[in-house]
Design a protein around this motif. Structure first.
Motif, PDB file in Angstrom:
ATOM      1  N   ASN A 110       0.820  -1.208   0.000  1.00 32.18           N
ATOM      2  CA  ASN A 110       0.000   0.000   0.000  1.00 32.18           C
ATOM      3  C   ASN A 110       0.855   1.260   0.000  1.00 32.18           C
ATOM      4  O   ASN A 110       1.939   1.275   0.577  1.00 32.18           O
ATOM      5  CB  ASN A 110      -0.887   0.040   1.261  1.00 32.18           C
ATOM      6  CG  ASN A 110      -1.889  -1.081   1.299  1.00 32.18           C
ATOM      7  OD1 ASN A 110      -2.470  -1.443   0.297  1.00 32.18           O
ATOM      8  ND2 ASN A 110      -2.098  -1.640   2.483  1.00 32.18           N
ATOM      9  N   PRO A 111       0.339   2.330  -0.570  1.00 32.14           N
ATOM     10  CA  PRO A 111       1.036   3.617  -0.435  1.00 32.14           C
ATOM     11  C   PRO A 111       0.836   4.149   0.982  1.00 32.14           C
ATOM     12  O   PRO A 111      -0.007   3.642   1.728  1.00 32.14           O
ATOM     13  CB  PRO A 111       0.322   4.506  -1.455  1.00 32.14           C
ATOM     14  CG  PRO A 111      -1.050   3.930  -1.545  1.00 32.14           C
ATOM     15  CD  PRO A 111      -0.884   2.444  -1.353  1.00 32.14           C
ATOM     16  N   PHE A 112       1.604   5.164   1.346  1.00 28.91           N
ATOM     17  CA  PHE A 112       1.366   5.809   2.628  1.00 28.91           C
ATOM     18  C   PHE A 112       0.026   6.538   2.549  1.00 28.91           C
ATOM     19  O   PHE A 112      -0.218   7.270   1.594  1.00 28.91           O
ATOM     20  CB  PHE A 112       2.472   6.818   2.961  1.00 28.91           C
ATOM     21  CG  PHE A 112       3.759   6.189   3.381  1.00 28.91           C
ATOM     22  CD1 PHE A 112       3.894   5.633   4.648  1.00 28.91           C
ATOM     23  CD2 PHE A 112       4.842   6.141   2.525  1.00 28.91           C
ATOM     24  CE1 PHE A 112       5.089   5.042   5.047  1.00 28.91           C
ATOM     25  CE2 PHE A 112       6.033   5.555   2.906  1.00 28.91           C
ATOM     26  CZ  PHE A 112       6.150   5.001   4.172  1.00 28.91           C
ATOM     27  N   PRO A 113      -0.837   6.354   3.542  1.00 29.76           N
ATOM     28  CA  PRO A 113      -2.110   7.078   3.526  1.00 29.76           C
ATOM     29  C   PRO A 113      -1.924   8.531   3.955  1.00 29.76           C
ATOM     30  O   PRO A 113      -0.858   8.918   4.451  1.00 29.76           O
ATOM     31  CB  PRO A 113      -2.954   6.313   4.548  1.00 29.76           C
ATOM     32  CG  PRO A 113      -1.955   5.769   5.505  1.00 29.76           C
ATOM     33  CD  PRO A 113      -0.722   5.455   4.688  1.00 29.76           C
ATOM     34  N   LYS A 114      -2.963   9.311   3.779  1.00 33.17           N
ATOM     35  CA  LYS A 114      -2.942  10.725   4.161  1.00 33.17           C
ATOM     36  C   LYS A 114      -2.578  10.864   5.635  1.00 33.17           C
ATOM     37  O   LYS A 114      -3.147  10.193   6.486  1.00 33.17           O
ATOM     38  CB  LYS A 114      -4.323  11.331   3.902  1.00 33.17           C
ATOM     39  CG  LYS A 114      -4.399  12.819   4.159  1.00 33.17           C
ATOM     40  CD  LYS A 114      -5.753  13.364   3.738  1.00 33.17           C
ATOM     41  CE  LYS A 114      -5.773  14.870   3.939  1.00 33.17           C
ATOM     42  NZ  LYS A 114      -7.007  15.455   3.410  1.00 33.17           N
ATOM     43  N   ASP A 115      -1.621  11.741   5.946  1.00 33.24           N
ATOM     44  CA  ASP A 115      -1.165  12.016   7.309  1.00 33.24           C
ATOM     45  C   ASP A 115      -0.754  10.733   8.039  1.00 33.24           C
ATOM     46  O   ASP A 115      -1.202  10.462   9.155  1.00 33.24           O
ATOM     47  CB  ASP A 115      -2.228  12.768   8.114  1.00 33.24           C
ATOM     48  CG  ASP A 115      -2.496  14.159   7.590  1.00 33.24           C
ATOM     49  OD1 ASP A 115      -1.645  14.700   6.864  1.00 33.24           O
ATOM     50  OD2 ASP A 115      -3.565  14.706   7.896  1.00 33.24           O
ATOM     51  N   TYR A 116       0.128   9.969   7.414  1.00 33.42           N
ATOM     52  CA  TYR A 116       0.612   8.726   8.020  1.00 33.42           C
ATOM     53  C   TYR A 116       1.398   9.058   9.286  1.00 33.42           C
ATOM     54  O   TYR A 116       2.451   9.707   9.238  1.00 33.42           O
ATOM     55  CB  TYR A 116       1.495   7.965   7.030  1.00 33.42           C
ATOM     56  CG  TYR A 116       2.010   6.647   7.548  1.00 33.42           C
ATOM     57  CD1 TYR A 116       1.138   5.590   7.774  1.00 33.42           C
ATOM     58  CD2 TYR A 116       3.356   6.461   7.802  1.00 33.42           C
ATOM     59  CE1 TYR A 116       1.603   4.373   8.238  1.00 33.42           C
ATOM     60  CE2 TYR A 116       3.832   5.244   8.262  1.00 33.42           C
ATOM     61  CZ  TYR A 116       2.957   4.203   8.482  1.00 33.42           C
ATOM     62  OH  TYR A 116       3.421   3.009   8.938  1.00 33.42           O
ATOM     63  N   ALA A 117       0.864   8.660  10.427  1.00 33.98           N
ATOM     64  CA  ALA A 117       1.487   8.952  11.726  1.00 33.98           C
ATOM     65  C   ALA A 117       1.000   7.920  12.749  1.00 33.98           C
ATOM     66  O   ALA A 117       0.121   8.209  13.570  1.00 33.98           O
ATOM     67  CB  ALA A 117       1.150  10.372  12.174  1.00 33.98           C
ATOM     68  N   PRO A 118       1.527   6.699  12.705  1.00 38.94           N
ATOM     69  CA  PRO A 118       1.050   5.627  13.578  1.00 38.94           C
ATOM     70  C   PRO A 118       1.044   5.974  15.069  1.00 38.94           C
ATOM     71  O   PRO A 118       0.101   5.596  15.780  1.00 38.94           O
ATOM     72  CB  PRO A 118       1.995   4.468  13.282  1.00 38.94           C
ATOM     73  CG  PRO A 118       2.518   4.750  11.920  1.00 38.94           C
ATOM     74  CD  PRO A 118       2.574   6.238  11.799  1.00 38.94           C
ATOM     75  N   MET A 119       2.043   6.672  15.557  1.00 37.33           N
ATOM     76  CA  MET A 119       2.065   7.014  16.990  1.00 37.33           C
ATOM     77  C   MET A 119       0.945   7.992  17.342  1.00 37.33           C
ATOM     78  O   MET A 119       0.360   7.905  18.418  1.00 37.33           O
ATOM     79  CB  MET A 119       3.426   7.578  17.396  1.00 37.33           C
ATOM     80  CG  MET A 119       4.515   6.524  17.453  1.00 37.33           C
ATOM     81  SD  MET A 119       4.143   5.126  18.552  1.00 37.33           S
ATOM     82  CE  MET A 119       4.123   5.940  20.138  1.00 37.33           C
ATOM     83  N   LYS A 120       0.635   8.900  16.447  1.00 33.92           N
ATOM     84  CA  LYS A 120      -0.481   9.820  16.676  1.00 33.92           C
ATOM     85  C   LYS A 120      -1.805   9.052  16.667  1.00 33.92           C
ATOM     86  O   LYS A 120      -2.696   9.322  17.473  1.00 33.92           O
ATOM     87  CB  LYS A 120      -0.484  10.930  15.620  1.00 33.92           C
ATOM     88  CG  LYS A 120      -1.455  12.036  15.920  1.00 33.92           C
ATOM     89  CD  LYS A 120      -1.243  13.214  14.992  1.00 33.92           C
ATOM     90  CE  LYS A 120      -2.212  14.325  15.377  1.00 33.92           C
ATOM     91  NZ  LYS A 120      -2.091  15.477  14.516  1.00 33.92           N
TER      92      LYS A 120
END
Length: 178
Positions: free
Chosen positions: A44-54
């Motif tokens: 998959n591409p990075f999704p919008k605002d990729y920020a797993p910790m957030k």
């Protein structure tokens, strides 16, 4: 009981925030996540605002209302940053039937778990919205919130049925439980 279901957030802080807002507006009792919560996955591409910790921070703030099943992109590390567990599958009583919650990479409408006719299975994984009855089991596939193949979606379920909504709160598909 009213359930709010979302799947395949894939680490998108943007869509996680939107899902939590819609969950709060819905006044549902529980937010169910059907896997692939933090990781975008190698295909998959990075999704919008990729920020797993957030994403983890936002979900941990409501952890007492979250049930999560493990997706094919989830790992033991994901549980280390979460204040809620990830389980392989989950069964919840829903009136006189059972609701089988799974990611969809193992169990789906083409490979049913051992549940009875009239039960409901809800899953994600395929990033598409779809409802059907297979061998008497109500099968509901909810699209990815962050990386949909058709429309980003969430699902509201109660004893009477399930409705899949797009992010503009328009009903896409509906399935009554008879």
């Amino acid at each position: 009981m009213k359930l709010f279901i979302a799947t395949d957030l894939h680490g998108s802080a943007y869509y996680t925030k939107l899902i939590i807002e819609k969950f709060n507006q819905s006044k549902a009792d529980i937010l169910i996540l059907l896997g692939d919560v933090y990781n975008h996955g190698p295909r998959n591409p990075f999704p919008k605002d990729y920020a797993p910790m957030k994403v983890a921070e936002m979900l941990n703030a409501i952890s007492n209302k979250v049930i999560s099943v493990r997706g094919n992109c989830d790992s033991a590390v994901d549980e280390m940053i979460s204040e809620f567990p990830f389980v392989e599958n989950n069964i919840i009583p829903l009136g006189h039937r059972r609701l089988f919650l799974t990611h969809g990479h193992v169990y789906n409408s083409h490979h049913l778990p051992m549940i009875k006719e009239g039960d409901v299975m809800i899953y994600g994984h395929f990033h598409e919205n779809h409802c059907e009855v297979a061998s008497g089991v109500y099968c509901i596939n909810v699209s990815s919130a962050s990386l949909p193949k058709d429309k980003s979606a969430y699902c509201i379920v109660d004893e009477k049925g399930a409705t899949i909504y797009d992010m503009d709160d328009q009903a896409i598909l509906s399935q009554k439980f008879e």
